[in-house]
Design a protein around this motif. Structure first.
Motif, PDB file in Angstrom:
ATOM      1  N   TYR A  47       0.848  -1.209   0.000  1.00 53.03           N
ATOM      2  CA  TYR A  47       0.000   0.000   0.000  1.00 53.03           C
ATOM      3  C   TYR A  47       0.882   1.257   0.000  1.00 53.03           C
ATOM      4  O   TYR A  47       0.574   2.256  -0.632  1.00 53.03           O
ATOM      5  CB  TYR A  47      -0.913   0.056   1.223  1.00 53.03           C
ATOM      6  N   GLN A 123       1.714 -10.377  11.317  1.00 51.61           N
ATOM      7  CA  GLN A 123       0.478 -11.139  11.113  1.00 51.61           C
ATOM      8  C   GLN A 123       0.053 -11.844  12.401  1.00 51.61           C
ATOM      9  O   GLN A 123      -1.145 -12.005  12.660  1.00 51.61           O
ATOM     10  CB  GLN A 123       0.674 -12.143   9.968  1.00 51.61           C
ATOM     11  N   THR A 126      -1.479  -9.298  14.721  1.00 49.13           N
ATOM     12  CA  THR A 126      -2.781  -8.959  14.132  1.00 49.13           C
ATOM     13  C   THR A 126      -3.800 -10.047  14.435  1.00 49.13           C
ATOM     14  O   THR A 126      -4.908  -9.773  14.901  1.00 49.13           O
ATOM     15  CB  THR A 126      -2.634  -8.761  12.613  1.00 49.13           C
ATOM     16  N   TYR A 129      -4.787  -9.848  18.142  1.00 45.85           N
ATOM     17  CA  TYR A 129      -5.716  -8.786  18.574  1.00 45.85           C
ATOM     18  C   TYR A 129      -7.085  -8.967  17.930  1.00 45.85           C
ATOM     19  O   TYR A 129      -8.112  -8.607  18.526  1.00 45.85           O
ATOM     20  CB  TYR A 129      -5.111  -7.380  18.362  1.00 45.85           C
ATOM     21  N   GLY A 151      -1.591 -15.174   5.234  1.00 47.09           N
ATOM     22  CA  GLY A 151      -0.749 -15.055   6.422  1.00 47.09           C
ATOM     23  C   GLY A 151      -1.575 -14.863   7.683  1.00 47.09           C
ATOM     24  O   GLY A 151      -1.488 -15.644   8.637  1.00 47.09           O
ATOM     25  N   VAL A 152      -2.391 -13.809   7.708  1.00 49.07           N
ATOM     26  CA  VAL A 152      -3.243 -13.571   8.875  1.00 49.07           C
ATOM     27  C   VAL A 152      -4.256 -14.712   9.010  1.00 49.07           C
ATOM     28  O   VAL A 152      -4.504 -15.214  10.110  1.00 49.07           O
ATOM     29  CB  VAL A 152      -3.970 -12.213   8.775  1.00 49.07           C
ATOM     30  N   SER A 172      -9.470 -19.269  -2.352  1.00 50.30           N
ATOM     31  CA  SER A 172      -9.811 -19.244  -3.780  1.00 50.30           C
ATOM     32  C   SER A 172      -9.411 -20.480  -4.572  1.00 50.30           C
ATOM     33  O   SER A 172      -9.868 -20.642  -5.702  1.00 50.30           O
ATOM     34  CB  SER A 172      -9.171 -18.010  -4.435  1.00 50.30           C
ATOM     35  N   LYS A 176      -5.350 -23.869  -1.492  1.00 53.67           N
ATOM     36  CA  LYS A 176      -5.558 -22.954  -0.359  1.00 53.67           C
ATOM     37  C   LYS A 176      -6.633 -23.492   0.579  1.00 53.67           C
ATOM     38  O   LYS A 176      -6.534 -23.370   1.799  1.00 53.67           O
ATOM     39  CB  LYS A 176      -5.935 -21.557  -0.868  1.00 53.67           C
ATOM     40  N   TYR A 191     -15.510 -18.148  -2.691  1.00 52.46           N
ATOM     41  CA  TYR A 191     -16.077 -16.815  -2.453  1.00 52.46           C
ATOM     42  C   TYR A 191     -17.502 -16.687  -3.015  1.00 52.46           C
ATOM     43  O   TYR A 191     -18.330 -15.969  -2.464  1.00 52.46           O
ATOM     44  CB  TYR A 191     -15.184 -15.728  -3.054  1.00 52.46           C
ATOM     45  N   GLY A 213     -10.353  -9.116   5.623  1.00 49.27           N
ATOM     46  CA  GLY A 213      -9.164  -8.381   5.191  1.00 49.27           C
ATOM     47  C   GLY A 213      -9.117  -8.244   3.676  1.00 49.27           C
ATOM     48  O   GLY A 213      -8.136  -7.770   3.129  1.00 49.27           O
ATOM     49  N   PHE A 235     -10.461  -5.412   8.427  1.00 48.03           N
ATOM     50  CA  PHE A 235      -9.084  -5.111   8.847  1.00 48.03           C
ATOM     51  C   PHE A 235      -8.128  -4.960   7.672  1.00 48.03           C
ATOM     52  O   PHE A 235      -6.920  -4.819   7.876  1.00 48.03           O
ATOM     53  CB  PHE A 235      -8.570  -6.160   9.848  1.00 48.03           C
ATOM     54  N   ALA A 237      -7.703  -4.433   2.962  1.00 44.32           N
ATOM     55  CA  ALA A 237      -8.276  -4.100   1.658  1.00 44.32           C
ATOM     56  C   ALA A 237      -7.469  -4.772   0.548  1.00 44.32           C
ATOM     57  O   ALA A 237      -7.047  -4.129  -0.398  1.00 44.32           O
ATOM     58  CB  ALA A 237      -8.286  -2.586   1.486  1.00 44.32           C
ATOM     59  N   PRO A 261     -10.076  -1.794  12.571  1.00 42.66           N
ATOM     60  CA  PRO A 261      -8.931  -1.699  13.479  1.00 42.66           C
ATOM     61  C   PRO A 261      -7.587  -1.670  12.775  1.00 42.66           C
ATOM     62  O   PRO A 261      -7.467  -2.063  11.616  1.00 42.66           O
ATOM     63  CB  PRO A 261      -9.049  -2.999  14.285  1.00 42.66           C
ATOM     64  N   ILE A 263      -3.239  -2.383  13.771  1.00 42.70           N
ATOM     65  CA  ILE A 263      -2.361  -3.061  14.745  1.00 42.70           C
ATOM     66  C   ILE A 263      -1.797  -2.102  15.803  1.00 42.70           C
ATOM     67  O   ILE A 263      -1.728  -2.441  16.980  1.00 42.70           O
ATOM     68  CB  ILE A 263      -1.238  -3.821  14.005  1.00 42.70           C
ATOM     69  N   ARG A 312      -2.256 -12.733  -5.454  1.00 43.06           N
ATOM     70  CA  ARG A 312      -2.933 -13.840  -4.769  1.00 43.06           C
ATOM     71  C   ARG A 312      -2.200 -15.155  -4.938  1.00 43.06           C
ATOM     72  O   ARG A 312      -2.783 -16.219  -4.774  1.00 43.06           O
ATOM     73  CB  ARG A 312      -4.361 -14.043  -5.297  1.00 43.06           C
TER      74      ARG A 312
HETATM   75  P1  NDP Z   1      -2.674 -12.611   2.728  1.00 45.97           P
HETATM   76  O1  NDP Z   1      -1.579 -13.598   2.827  1.00 45.97           O
HETATM   77  O2  NDP Z   1      -3.972 -12.938   3.384  1.00 45.97           O
HETATM   78  O3  NDP Z   1      -2.935 -12.270   1.217  1.00 45.97           O
HETATM   79  C1  NDP Z   1      -4.141 -11.683   0.844  1.00 45.97           C
HETATM   80  C2  NDP Z   1      -5.143 -12.730   0.385  1.00 45.97           C
HETATM   81  O4  NDP Z   1      -6.370 -12.060   0.157  1.00 45.97           O
HETATM   82  C3  NDP Z   1      -4.780 -13.385  -0.924  1.00 45.97           C
HETATM   83  O5  NDP Z   1      -3.861 -14.445  -0.835  1.00 45.97           O
HETATM   84  C4  NDP Z   1      -6.133 -13.821  -1.407  1.00 45.97           C
HETATM   85  O6  NDP Z   1      -6.471 -15.103  -0.875  1.00 45.97           O
HETATM   86  C5  NDP Z   1      -7.095 -12.783  -0.780  1.00 45.97           C
HETATM   87  N1  NDP Z   1      -7.628 -11.900  -1.833  1.00 45.97           N
HETATM   88  C6  NDP Z   1      -8.920 -11.844  -2.208  1.00 45.97           C
HETATM   89  N2  NDP Z   1      -9.079 -10.982  -3.209  1.00 45.97           N
HETATM   90  C7  NDP Z   1      -7.854 -10.473  -3.503  1.00 45.97           C
HETATM   91  C8  NDP Z   1      -7.390  -9.555  -4.477  1.00 45.97           C
HETATM   92  N3  NDP Z   1      -8.217  -8.961  -5.346  1.00 45.97           N
HETATM   93  N4  NDP Z   1      -6.064  -9.264  -4.514  1.00 45.97           N
HETATM   94  C9  NDP Z   1      -5.213  -9.829  -3.648  1.00 45.97           C
HETATM   95  N5  NDP Z   1      -5.609 -10.732  -2.699  1.00 45.97           N
HETATM   96  C10 NDP Z   1      -6.925 -11.056  -2.630  1.00 45.97           C
HETATM   97  O7  NDP Z   1      -2.146 -11.231   3.292  1.00 45.97           O
HETATM   98  P2  NDP Z   1      -1.897 -10.810   4.797  1.00 45.97           P
HETATM   99  O8  NDP Z   1      -2.195 -11.938   5.698  1.00 45.97           O
HETATM  100  O9  NDP Z   1      -0.568 -10.187   4.879  1.00 45.97           O
HETATM  101  O10 NDP Z   1      -2.937  -9.659   4.997  1.00 45.97           O
HETATM  102  C11 NDP Z   1      -4.323  -9.906   4.888  1.00 45.97           C
HETATM  103  C12 NDP Z   1      -5.070  -8.590   5.039  1.00 45.97           C
HETATM  104  O11 NDP Z   1      -4.875  -8.141   6.361  1.00 45.97           O
HETATM  105  C13 NDP Z   1      -4.570  -7.480   4.114  1.00 45.97           C
HETATM  106  O12 NDP Z   1      -5.679  -6.759   3.665  1.00 45.97           O
HETATM  107  C14 NDP Z   1      -3.736  -6.619   5.037  1.00 45.97           C
HETATM  108  O13 NDP Z   1      -3.682  -5.278   4.626  1.00 45.97           O
HETATM  109  C15 NDP Z   1      -4.490  -6.776   6.326  1.00 45.97           C
HETATM  110  N6  NDP Z   1      -3.717  -6.496   7.528  1.00 45.97           N
HETATM  111  C16 NDP Z   1      -4.255  -5.589   8.396  1.00 45.97           C
HETATM  112  C17 NDP Z   1      -3.649  -5.309   9.575  1.00 45.97           C
HETATM  113  C18 NDP Z   1      -4.331  -4.398  10.542  1.00 45.97           C
HETATM  114  O14 NDP Z   1      -3.871  -4.225  11.679  1.00 45.97           O
HETATM  115  N7  NDP Z   1      -5.423  -3.781  10.169  1.00 45.97           N
HETATM  116  C19 NDP Z   1      -2.336  -5.874   9.917  1.00 45.97           C
HETATM  117  C20 NDP Z   1      -1.889  -6.893   8.969  1.00 45.97           C
HETATM  118  C21 NDP Z   1      -2.558  -7.161   7.806  1.00 45.97           C
HETATM  119  P3  NDP Z   1      -7.469 -16.019  -1.779  1.00 45.97           P
HETATM  120  O15 NDP Z   1      -6.739 -16.227  -3.072  1.00 45.97           O
HETATM  121  O16 NDP Z   1      -7.698 -17.225  -0.994  1.00 45.97           O
HETATM  122  O17 NDP Z   1      -8.688 -15.170  -1.939  1.00 45.97           O
END
Ligand code: NDP
Length: 322
Positions: A47, A123, A126, A129, A151-152, A172, A176, A191, A213, A235, A237, A261, A263, A312
């Motif tokens: 981001y 993660q 995160t 919490y 990851g999360v 997806s 997975k 989904y 997320g 949490f 986008a 929220p 972190i 993804r």
């Molecule tokens: P992930 O390893 O979960 O990767 C994101 C996953 O989201 C993808 O593997 C995919 O899984 C799914 N996804 C669905 N649609 C899309 C898309 N259009 N583009 C990309 N991925 C998509 O990442 P993280 O575990 O690192 O993070 C998950 C979320 O948590 C993120 O949004 C991150 O910003 C957020 N986050 C927020 C925190 C907070 O405190 N608010 C702290 C840490 C992370 P699939 O293919 O199965 O759909």
């Protein structure tokens, strides 16, 4: 003295990330200088790189890494040269060395490898919490976790299952879905039609909490999957930000709540930080939390790591190794 670091001169796609030689940071007062063992790759890094979150440029990504202490600034107590530490709150971590405030670093317990230590903090904290504080689902209640193989997602599922919560996830691909089941998910959904399916799986009632997320592409159906007085924990986008929203929809959906929220708001005091790490390391030690490293890239391939995460293509944690 110089070292290698990943630097972007301006916002853009993964290709803006370049390897450079830069000056080794000086540890300021209260800071540690750490030789990087591994750096965690996180969505927030993408981001910031893309300009979705604004940062000053030139920009070196990375707030999460593990490594050995090589120097300490004035006033640091409780750490010695050679200690293996990890943090979710470092700066410029995509580099051979990074600096971190000592009170935001934690010593890694014996038995936890340096790479797993880099994969856990952001993660893991995160997931912790989300499970304990952003919402508090009770044993026997059903929740929905999106991106269950992420990851999360993998860590959150395991922590919730340990607390007796029934976890339904989305993922997806068949690979997975299998991983998510392995983390303890009771049901893993595609989904398409997940809201109706979550309702069916809860006897028509809906789930107590949705952990979302993914954002834009799942938001509407996440609301539809909730039971009366259910909570949506938005949490992240990963699919893009959620557009502006009419609050009246919370009423129509059944007196729902939404929280958004971050972190940093769940690491407010040294005691809170210590509690969350203690529970995470404790869960690893008793075999109840597996930290999956799904992909490793050399530091020089940070751009490829971002591409993999954003497309993804990854499961579990993505790390960079100098
Ligand atoms: P992930 O390893 O979960 O990767 C994101 C996953 O989201 C993808 O593997 C995919 O899984 C799914 N996804 C669905 N649609 C899309 C898309 N259009 N583009 C990309 N991925 C998509 O990442 P993280 O575990 O690192 O993070 C998950 C979320 O948590 C993120 O949004 C991150 O910003 C957020 N986050 C927020 C925190 C907070 O405190 N608010 C702290 C840490 C992370 P699939 O293919 O199965 O759909």
């Amino acid at each position: 003295m110089t070292m290698r670091a990943i630097v972007a001169d301006h916002a853009g796609g993964p290709e803006v990330l370049e390897m450079r030689r830069v000056a080794v940071p000086e540890p300021g007062s209260g800071e540690l200088l750490v030789e990087t063992a591994a750096a965690g790759v996180n969505f927030i890094d993408t981001y910031r790189r893309s300009g979705a979150y604004s940062v000053p440029f030139p920009y070196t990504p990375g707030t999460e890494a593990s490594g050995r202490v090589v120097a300490a600034g004035d006033g640091v107590e409780g750490f010695a040269e050679g200690d293996l530490i990890t943090t979710a709150e470092g700066r410029d971590c995509y580099a051979d060395r990074f600096a971190v405030e000592a009170d935001r670093a934690v010593r890694v317990p014996d038995g936890v490898a340096a790479d797993a230590a880099a994969a856990l903090p952001l993660q893991g904290i995160t997931a912790h919490y989300l499970a304990t504080s952003a919402a508090q689902p009770q044993a026997g209640e059903a929740v929905l976790v999106h991106a269950g193989a992420g990851g999360v997602g993998l860590l959150l599922t395991q922590l919730l299952v340990r607390r007796g919560v029934r976890v339904i996830t989305t993922a997806s691909t068949p690979e997975k879905r299998e991983l998510s089941r392995g983390a303890g998910a009771d049901e893993v959904l595609d989904y398409g039609g997940f809201a109706d399916r979550a309702r069916e799986l809860t006897g028509g009632e809906g789930v107590a909490v949705v952990y979302d997320g993914v954002g834009r592409s799942t938001f509407d159906d996440s609301l539809r999957a909730l039971r009366v007085r259910g909570e949506l924990v938005l949490f992240g986008a990963a699919s893009g930000p959620v557009p502006p929203f009419d609050l009246q929809r919370l009423n129509a959906g059944g007196s729902l709540s939404i929280t958004r929220p971050s972190i940093g708001h769940f690491l407010r005091t040294p005691e809170e930080r210590a509690w969350r790490y203690r529970e995470l390391f404790g869960a690893i030690a008793d075999g109840g939390l597996d930290v999956r490293i799904g992909a490793r890239f050399p530091l020089a391939e940070a751009a490829e790591a971002h591409t993999a995460l954003e497309s993804r293509a990854t499961t579990g944690k993505v790390i960079l190794e100098p």
